[in-house]
Design an enzyme around this catalytic site. Structure first.
Site, PDB file in Angstrom:
ATOM      1  N   ASP A  56       0.833  -1.202   0.000  1.00 45.62           N
ATOM      2  CA  ASP A  56       0.000   0.000   0.000  1.00 45.62           C
ATOM      3  C   ASP A  56       0.876   1.264   0.000  1.00 45.62           C
ATOM      4  O   ASP A  56       1.880   1.315   0.684  1.00 45.62           O
ATOM      5  CB  ASP A  56      -0.848  -0.067   1.277  1.00 45.62           C
ATOM      6  CG  ASP A  56      -1.995   0.887   1.268  1.00 45.62           C
ATOM      7  OD1 ASP A  56      -1.940   1.909   0.575  1.00 45.62           O
ATOM      8  OD2 ASP A  56      -2.968   0.606   1.991  1.00 45.62           O
ATOM      9  N   HIS A  59      -0.602   4.527   0.319  1.00 47.14           N
ATOM     10  CA  HIS A  59      -1.342   5.671   0.871  1.00 47.14           C
ATOM     11  C   HIS A  59      -0.678   6.169   2.140  1.00 47.14           C
ATOM     12  O   HIS A  59      -0.881   5.600   3.211  1.00 47.14           O
ATOM     13  CB  HIS A  59      -2.774   5.267   1.192  1.00 47.14           C
ATOM     14  CG  HIS A  59      -3.578   4.911  -0.017  1.00 47.14           C
ATOM     15  ND1 HIS A  59      -3.698   3.630  -0.479  1.00 47.14           N
ATOM     16  CD2 HIS A  59      -4.295   5.684  -0.871  1.00 47.14           C
ATOM     17  CE1 HIS A  59      -4.464   3.611  -1.569  1.00 47.14           C
ATOM     18  NE2 HIS A  59      -4.839   4.841  -1.835  1.00 47.14           N
TER      19      HIS A  59
HETATM   20  C1  B12 Z   1      -4.978   9.980  -2.415  1.00 44.94           C
HETATM   21  C2  B12 Z   1      -5.361   8.570  -2.771  1.00 44.94           C
HETATM   22  C3  B12 Z   1      -4.428   7.812  -3.434  1.00 44.94           C
HETATM   23  C4  B12 Z   1      -3.045   8.311  -3.751  1.00 44.94           C
HETATM   24  C5  B12 Z   1      -2.161   8.123  -2.506  1.00 44.94           C
HETATM   25  C6  B12 Z   1      -1.120   9.194  -2.376  1.00 44.94           C
HETATM   26  C7  B12 Z   1      -0.349   8.979  -1.140  1.00 44.94           C
HETATM   27  N1  B12 Z   1       0.924   8.808  -1.278  1.00 44.94           N
HETATM   28  O1  B12 Z   1      -0.883   8.925  -0.041  1.00 44.94           O
HETATM   29  C8  B12 Z   1      -2.668   7.374  -4.927  1.00 44.94           C
HETATM   30  C9  B12 Z   1      -3.132   7.995  -6.220  1.00 44.94           C
HETATM   31  C10 B12 Z   1      -1.209   7.024  -5.013  1.00 44.94           C
HETATM   32  C11 B12 Z   1      -3.553   6.201  -4.669  1.00 44.94           C
HETATM   33  C12 B12 Z   1      -3.292   4.965  -5.193  1.00 44.94           C
HETATM   34  C13 B12 Z   1      -4.123   3.880  -5.058  1.00 44.94           C
HETATM   35  N2  B12 Z   1      -5.305   3.881  -4.412  1.00 44.94           N
HETATM   36 CO1  B12 Z   1      -6.022   5.407  -3.490  1.00 44.94          CO
HETATM   37  N3  B12 Z   1      -6.971   6.827  -2.728  1.00 44.94           N
HETATM   38  C14 B12 Z   1      -6.623   8.061  -2.441  1.00 44.94           C
HETATM   39  C15 B12 Z   1      -7.836   8.818  -1.858  1.00 44.94           C
HETATM   40  C16 B12 Z   1      -8.421   9.657  -2.953  1.00 44.94           C
HETATM   41  C17 B12 Z   1      -7.539   9.709  -0.649  1.00 44.94           C
HETATM   42  C18 B12 Z   1      -6.691   9.085   0.448  1.00 44.94           C
HETATM   43  C19 B12 Z   1      -6.135  10.178   1.299  1.00 44.94           C
HETATM   44  O2  B12 Z   1      -5.042  10.657   1.071  1.00 44.94           O
HETATM   45  N4  B12 Z   1      -6.967  10.661   2.243  1.00 44.94           N
HETATM   46  C20 B12 Z   1      -6.627  11.789   3.115  1.00 44.94           C
HETATM   47  C21 B12 Z   1      -6.109  11.312   4.446  1.00 44.94           C
HETATM   48  C22 B12 Z   1      -5.748  12.497   5.281  1.00 44.94           C
HETATM   49  O3  B12 Z   1      -7.135  10.589   5.079  1.00 44.94           O
HETATM   50  P1  B12 Z   1      -7.018   9.013   5.439  1.00 44.94           P
HETATM   51  O4  B12 Z   1      -6.016   8.365   4.620  1.00 44.94           O
HETATM   52  O5  B12 Z   1      -8.376   8.464   5.474  1.00 44.94           O
HETATM   53  O6  B12 Z   1      -6.473   9.073   6.926  1.00 44.94           O
HETATM   54  C23 B12 Z   1      -7.206   9.583   8.006  1.00 44.94           C
HETATM   55  C24 B12 Z   1      -7.962   8.509   8.786  1.00 44.94           C
HETATM   56  O7  B12 Z   1      -8.449   7.446   7.985  1.00 44.94           O
HETATM   57  C25 B12 Z   1      -7.040   8.081   9.845  1.00 44.94           C
HETATM   58  N5  B12 Z   1      -6.168   6.932   9.651  1.00 44.94           N
HETATM   59  C26 B12 Z   1      -5.507   6.517   8.556  1.00 44.94           C
HETATM   60  N6  B12 Z   1      -4.739   5.468   8.841  1.00 44.94           N
HETATM   61  C27 B12 Z   1      -4.888   5.182  10.144  1.00 44.94           C
HETATM   62  C28 B12 Z   1      -4.363   4.211  10.972  1.00 44.94           C
HETATM   63  C29 B12 Z   1      -4.697   4.156  12.317  1.00 44.94           C
HETATM   64  C30 B12 Z   1      -4.109   3.133  13.212  1.00 44.94           C
HETATM   65  C31 B12 Z   1      -5.623   5.107  12.818  1.00 44.94           C
HETATM   66  C32 B12 Z   1      -5.996   5.062  14.221  1.00 44.94           C
HETATM   67  C33 B12 Z   1      -6.167   6.071  11.988  1.00 44.94           C
HETATM   68  C34 B12 Z   1      -5.796   6.105  10.668  1.00 44.94           C
HETATM   69  O8  B12 Z   1      -6.261   9.223  10.094  1.00 44.94           O
HETATM   70  C35 B12 Z   1      -6.208  10.141   8.977  1.00 44.94           C
HETATM   71  C36 B12 Z   1      -6.477  11.529   9.418  1.00 44.94           C
HETATM   72  O9  B12 Z   1      -7.799  11.729   9.804  1.00 44.94           O
HETATM   73  C37 B12 Z   1      -8.759   7.645  -1.437  1.00 44.94           C
HETATM   74  C38 B12 Z   1     -10.239   7.905  -1.531  1.00 44.94           C
HETATM   75  C39 B12 Z   1     -10.749   8.974  -0.635  1.00 44.94           C
HETATM   76  N7  B12 Z   1     -10.731   8.819   0.652  1.00 44.94           N
HETATM   77  O10 B12 Z   1     -11.168   9.997  -1.090  1.00 44.94           O
HETATM   78  C40 B12 Z   1      -8.352   6.547  -2.423  1.00 44.94           C
HETATM   79  C41 B12 Z   1      -8.466   5.084  -2.010  1.00 44.94           C
HETATM   80  C42 B12 Z   1      -8.074   4.916  -0.570  1.00 44.94           C
HETATM   81  N8  B12 Z   1      -7.494   4.404  -2.886  1.00 44.94           N
HETATM   82  C43 B12 Z   1      -7.872   3.218  -3.259  1.00 44.94           C
HETATM   83  C44 B12 Z   1      -7.150   2.324  -4.115  1.00 44.94           C
HETATM   84  C45 B12 Z   1      -7.813   1.023  -4.453  1.00 44.94           C
HETATM   85  C46 B12 Z   1      -5.923   2.679  -4.627  1.00 44.94           C
HETATM   86  C47 B12 Z   1      -5.086   1.818  -5.551  1.00 44.94           C
HETATM   87  C48 B12 Z   1      -4.898   0.396  -5.058  1.00 44.94           C
HETATM   88  C49 B12 Z   1      -5.757   1.866  -6.897  1.00 44.94           C
HETATM   89  C50 B12 Z   1      -5.340   0.853  -7.893  1.00 44.94           C
HETATM   90  N9  B12 Z   1      -6.128  -0.183  -8.117  1.00 44.94           N
HETATM   91  O11 B12 Z   1      -4.332   1.053  -8.496  1.00 44.94           O
HETATM   92  C51 B12 Z   1      -3.752   2.574  -5.585  1.00 44.94           C
HETATM   93  C52 B12 Z   1      -2.785   2.012  -4.581  1.00 44.94           C
HETATM   94  C53 B12 Z   1      -1.623   1.382  -5.185  1.00 44.94           C
HETATM   95  C54 B12 Z   1      -0.780   0.882  -4.041  1.00 44.94           C
HETATM   96  N10 B12 Z   1       0.298   0.267  -4.370  1.00 44.94           N
HETATM   97  O12 B12 Z   1      -1.113   1.051  -2.895  1.00 44.94           O
HETATM   98  C55 B12 Z   1      -9.237   2.885  -2.745  1.00 44.94           C
HETATM   99  C56 B12 Z   1      -9.226   1.928  -1.608  1.00 44.94           C
HETATM  100  C57 B12 Z   1     -10.320   0.924  -1.757  1.00 44.94           C
HETATM  101  C58 B12 Z   1     -10.815   0.419  -0.501  1.00 44.94           C
HETATM  102  N11 B12 Z   1     -10.062   0.394   0.570  1.00 44.94           N
HETATM  103  O13 B12 Z   1     -11.959   0.053  -0.491  1.00 44.94           O
HETATM  104  C59 B12 Z   1      -9.783   4.325  -2.394  1.00 44.94           C
HETATM  105  C60 B12 Z   1     -10.860   4.341  -1.333  1.00 44.94           C
HETATM  106  C61 B12 Z   1     -10.292   4.912  -3.708  1.00 44.94           C
HETATM  107  C62 B12 Z   1     -11.320   4.076  -4.400  1.00 44.94           C
HETATM  108  N12 B12 Z   1     -12.566   4.423  -4.250  1.00 44.94           N
HETATM  109  O14 B12 Z   1     -10.987   3.110  -5.087  1.00 44.94           O
HETATM  110  N13 B12 Z   1      -4.614   6.534  -3.903  1.00 44.94           N
END
Ligand code: B12
Ligand code: B12
Lengths: 481, 147, 481, 147
Positions: B24, B26
């Site tokens: 992953d 992300h």
């Molecule tokens: C940006 C993004 C990307 C970027 C990542 C950039 C980077 N370096 O981070 C890129 C374009 C690279 C990417 C790639 C992929 N992504 Co993407 N991505 C996203 C997106 C749009 C936003 C994620 C993000 O940055 N959120 C902002 C941060 C701040 O929020 P967060 O991550 O949720 O974290 C918060 C909380 O969740 C929490 N949190 C997070 N982790 C943890 C851990 C603990 C212990 C705790 C307590 C809390 C916690 O704290 C944070 C602050 O509040 C999401 C969809 C969305 N949410 O809109 C999809 C998403 C996560 N991605 C997804 C997928 C599938 C992929 C790919 C696998 C796609 C593919 N088939 O090629 C690839 C990954 C390839 C790989 N090798 O991993 C899916 C996941 C599917 C699922 N889980 O059901 C999503 C949901 C999009 C989708 N609808 O398909 N992605």
């Protein structure tokens, strides 16, 4: 052999090829000569490179979703649905992330689970595991061209199988893969892997099969566009050197219209200029725009607005292909229904705008943005070439070491990671930290002034909190707050 | 990229190992969380992306950590954490807290089922997508018996 | 008494008033002095006129849905939901169409049925039937200002009751009511009814209660904007003469951006000019934009795109209030949920655009459109004033008789109905038939040339089939085909 | 506004009275339908908007019409056509065809229910929203026994 920006001799390529095909049993099935013949028998309407040239000629924009799922049947059903119900013009096979990391065995296990449970397990289509035959089964069910999609440090075997399997394009590139998809793989290793895939694409081109290659440079995270354009042009030049002839320029929209349009204009202009300068003036370039990579709002009604909004920017920038996230983005891997609805929304926007040929390219704000952006990209690229002592790959390596090329929020630990962006009061991305970027005073003052404007408006200094806030702003409903 | 917040050393509330598991990439979410954890007074050892179960365990042993916080967004979390609690126990980390968050599954499933399946795998806390740092910090303080 | 454009003497107004209040028993409850006091005790944040001035001052756009349902409880619930979940800034009480035609008894019966069946029967809120108390019950539950909404030939009693009941504005006007809501009521009768309501609004203003009056001129049906602007300015002047002080200028968007923006600019400029010329320079004007009246697509995903699209045009035109149709438009009276989702979509678009202050007002295409539109409106209005021998109402009456003022697809049989619009190749509305409009050669040539461009593109003459096609185009997914 | 299409007088297929009933002002749809009907060879007497049941009946008697085609979009159709068939019979129009179309109800109801309720009120044909002219013309030709 040191990695440099020079076309691989054929024998070097074919020697590498042996070990690539040996990475997984399905590699044995690839017969390049047969694959070329296979492509030549495909109707031209199923060739991605030709299709985008058609869009350029007709001055229209085509739509292309990014999607893929694990089993043959499910992937076929998905793409057919997007073709027939989503009414898109090009399709993609998203590569799952295990395959992207060459974890073929794990991908195969996931696939097995998916077949057993009759429900998706992988987050994409594992081309390599399915082999040439599996890929062709999907391709032959469709009427549209299909690209492979997904940056990764080593996509060599997937290219071999996906192309022989009937895909006619790929989106991804060495630098975006390095910055955003690796932890500690040296950049020259990633470039070397990509030189392989480029050489393979070049081979198809030599044999008369046009293949579309889409660069993407670096993923934005409130990043001023020069941070993407500079690596994208490097990717363009590295690919062209190996014989790639059809290149699509990826424009990462971030939402500020003037800045996004300036991105599209500046990138196209400079890509063509640098291509010509390095003797690759015969490479065809087309343009693509896509909604940003940040967190998406979770409510459908808001995402629909965003889909329309970013589609509009692509249309105003007259790109040939428009991509889009979907209403499922925040929740889960997009369903076929969610994707189709999203692209039907996008197409409605095109239905309204396209006929009007609205011209905002001479807008004053666009001009100002373009001028600064061009200066920034030239400053970076010229320094890269300088420190590479004439070799672009060496230059890139050294530029990354010294921070002349740099990214915020990279996943790799092999970068300076000092640059950082923040939004100005109109939501455009500005440099909060210039890191080691080789910028002159005019550029620096411009960004400082823009940030100052925001500080004046909100009445306090911007800082790390502001930056985090900026990354979440759009998912909370505003471009900047 | 490992930017420390303004930590007050006397206020160290606990030692945490954070990172993204598996293939992953992300990284943004966990970076933002790390920033908030540091600001709240925790010591955070950030492993970034592409970590195996062993990477987490080794780091936890090395740093004498109180908790391991795993982020996973790509949707393969279930495959990637199988057997993790057992390995922790084998490695002598019987009491370590295990938290997981991000976007754990690729289907729109019932949250209670998801939470249960990860609790069954040995996690102490399982977080919904988009959770903000504040409730996570509160849980940590609670689970670590802090005032 | 002949209907002329002259402020009614107070005694004339109060004599009329007796019979108006006698139209339905609830008229007895209206005590004007008490109503003025009631308004003065309301917080200024619940006054529509003040709220839109605030938007003008802050250079932002507010959102206002159009909705209403029959029972007190349901209407209250609806407006509360739009306030709290839809997050809009202003609200409206849509008047049901029985009440609009003074069929109070039928409306009362419908209301009874609705109460019995616990399900809406009327297509709006029957203010008059509910009486002052019923209206106030709804208003007092809310934090936002509420306008009455709906053109109709005779809205006098509804005004008396709605205003005394706490509404602080009304949208509709004599000409739009005449063209689009009557069959054979003479225009002077409609104007006379409106002079009454204007005089009533003026009375509130004299007593220090600002009330917002929104003109709307004529409903477009592939109509070049001068067909709406000319009657709208007449409505503005008729209202101002009776003492109305806060006027909102309604801009009917039809989808061609340059033409729509030119509409907003031209209307504002000319309204202010004609107001000043006729001694009403003290009237405050604000602007409003709304999505078009044609058939809407039935699929939600497409309507979401349209909502975003028209919201964008309103934002680019810097209007103070943005209205919108909803995702329910093609299907049924909008539900509260559908309306809330639609406005949340609209607000997301504003969230992206507003901060940018994009300036396309100096766009070349906008300038060309504005110049021609201004010429057209002046040509019509100046002729109206001329044939009225100085009196605007007389001029209007004679202009309608002679086709100097005319509309396509009017419901009234008392017009020439000779003008007709068709889209040009960019989707802008052009004159297919000029009827008796007093236009010079330059204007005529401009429209002909634009139509010619479309004929050249599609390779055949445009005709009645084309016009029908144009009316359905957007619901089929394109602005023009 | 009563623009005749290019009618071939020898091809007159039947006489129709068209119009919008009640306080409804939606005129565009029926105008477009009238245009198509005339083009298909029918004689169309268009009443425009704001017609009572009596207006329709009087026009049908005057013109010796074969069918009355009522349009209603504002959502009050059910209230407005109650008893219409009986009045037609009273007026001696036993055999006249009654068609109704537009957007008949204000709720998202099951179509079969809607159709049934209007058929119970005596209509021969009840049309879903957005119906195009072609099927209507085909129904008319069929109901009038045209070849
Ligand atoms: C940006 C993004 C990307 C970027 C990542 C950039 C980077 N370096 O981070 C890129 C374009 C690279 C990417 C790639 C992929 N992504 Co993407 N991505 C996203 C997106 C749009 C936003 C994620 C993000 O940055 N959120 C902002 C941060 C701040 O929020 P967060 O991550 O949720 O974290 C918060 C909380 O969740 C929490 N949190 C997070 N982790 C943890 C851990 C603990 C212990 C705790 C307590 C809390 C916690 O704290 C944070 C602050 O509040 C999401 C969809 C969305 N949410 O809109 C999809 C998403 C996560 N991605 C997804 C997928 C599938 C992929 C790919 C696998 C796609 C593919 N088939 O090629 C690839 C990954 C390839 C790989 N090798 O991993 C899916 C996941 C599917 C699922 N889980 O059901 C999503 C949901 C999009 C989708 N609808 O398909 N992605
Ligand atoms: C344009 C429009 C208006 C315009 C009408 C302009 C005009 N003079 O025609 C204006 C703005 C004036 C208007 C007003 C109102 N409207 Co209106 N309007 C619409 C809209 C957007 C399009 C209608 C249209 O012109 N369609 C295009 C034509 C070509 O299609 P059509 O009418 O469906 O006709 C076709 C077929 O249905 C068929 N057909 C039609 N009639 C008949 C009859 C027969 C016998 C047959 C066989 C076939 C047939 O043939 C046509 C060609 O294919 C619709 C929603 C939508 N569909 O998008 C709402 C809509 C019909 N309106 C509606 C309402 C409620 C009103 C108001 C009552 C609102 C209010 N509360 O104030 C007022 C009416 C006031 C009054 N006194 O009547 C509702 C009706 C609710 C319902 N039935 O469930 C709708 C659905 C909008 C909504 N979602 O609320 N409206």
């Amino acid at each position: 052999m040191e990695v440099v920006n020079k076309k691989w001799p054929e024998d070097y390529f074919f020697r590498q090829r042996k070990s690539v095909l040996a990475m997984w049993p399905t590699g044995n099935d690839v017969d390049l000569a047969e694959a070329v013949e296979y492509h030549k028998k495909m109707p031209p309407s199923k060739n991605a490179a030709l299709k985008v040239l058609e869009a350029r000629e007709k001055s229209i924009s085509y739509f292309c979703p990014s999607s893929g799922t694990d089993t043959i049947d499910a992937h076929k059903e998905l793409l057919l649905y997007l073709q027939n119900v989503g009414k898109v013009d090009l399709l993609t096979s998203y590569i799952d992330s295990l395959t992207r990391n060459c974890r073929f065995e794990a991908a195969e296990q996931g696939l097995k689970k998916a077949l057993e449970n009759r429900k998706a397990v992988l987050n994409g289509f594992p081309m390599a595991v399915h082999g040439v035959k599996g890929n062709r089964e999907v391709m032959e069910a469709l009427d549209l061209p299909v690209l492979m999609f997904g940056p990764t440090p080593d996509v060599r075997l997937t290219h071999e199988i996906g192309l022989a399997g009937g895909h006619t394009g790929y989106s991804g590139g060495p630098l975006i893969s390095f910055w955003n998809y690796t932890k500690n793989v040296p950049v020259e290793a990633v470039i070397h892997n990509f030189q392989y895939t480029h050489r393979l694409l070049g081979y198809y081109e030599e044999k008369g099969v046009p293949i579309l290659y889409c660069v993407s440079g670096a993923m934005p995270a409130v990043s001023p566009p020069s941070l993407m354009i500079a690596p994208e042009i490097i990717e363009v030049l590295i690919a062209a050197e190996q014989g790639v002839k059809h290149i699509q320029l990826n424009n990462w929209l971030q939402g500020n219209i003037a800045q996004d349009i300036a991105y599209i204009l500046t990138f196209k202009k400079l890509a063509q200029e640098y291509l010509a300068r390095s003797g690759h003036g015969d490479v065809e370039t087309t343009t693509y725009s896509v909604s940003p990579t940040g967190r998406f709002p979770s409510e459908h009604e808001r995402v629909f607005a965003l889909i329309g909004y970013y589609t509009m920017i692509g249309l105003l920038g007259h790109v040939q292909v428009i991509g889009s996230r979907t209403i499922d983005e925040a929740h889960h891997i997009p369903t076929k229904e969610g994707t189709a609805l999203s692209f039907r929304c996008a197409r409605m926007m095109a239905g309204m705008l396209q006929a009007q040929g609205v011209n905002i390219l001479d807008n004053e704000a666009v001009k100002v943005e373009s001028r600064m952006m061009e200066k920034e990209v030239r400053a970076i690229l010229d320094r890269v070439i300088e420190i590479g002592e004439g070799d672009l790959v060496l230059g890139t390596k050294r530029a990354i070491e010294t921070g002349v090329l740099d990214q915020p929020y990279a996943t790799t630990q092999l970068v300076k990671g000092k640059v950082m962006g923040v939004k100005d009061s109109e939501g455009a991305a500005r440099f909060f930290d210039f890191g080691e970027l080789p910028f002159d005073k005019e550029i620096r003052d411009y960004h400082k002034e823009k940030i100052q404007e925001r500080e004046n408006r909100v009445g306090k200094k911007v800082g790390y909190e502001t930056i985090i806030n900026d990354m979440m702003a759009i998912s909370n409903g505003v471009i900047v707050n | 990229m490992n930017k420390p917040g303004g930590i007050n050393p006397s206020a160290r509330k606990g030692i945490l190992v954070t990172g993204v598991i598996g293939e992953d990439v992300h990284v943004t979410g966990i970076r933002i969380l790390e920033h908030a954890l540091r600001k709240a007074g925790f010591i955070v050892h950030s492993l970034g992306i592409h970590n195996s179960q062993e990477d987490f365990i080794n780091a936890a042993i090395e740093t004498n950590a109180d908790a391991i916080m795993i982020s996973s967004l790509a949707g393969h979390a279930q495959l990637l954490v199988e057997g993790f609690r057992d390995k922790c126990i084998e490695a002598g980390l019987e009491d370590i807290l295990l938290y997981i968050g991000g976007q754990l599954v690729i289907h729109a499933e019932d949250w209670d089922n998801i939470e249960k399946s990860f609790k069954d795998l040995g996690f102490d806390r399982v977080y919904k997508p988009f959770v903000l740092p504040e409730p996570v910090i509160a849980d940590l303080e609670n689970d670590l018996g802090l005032p």
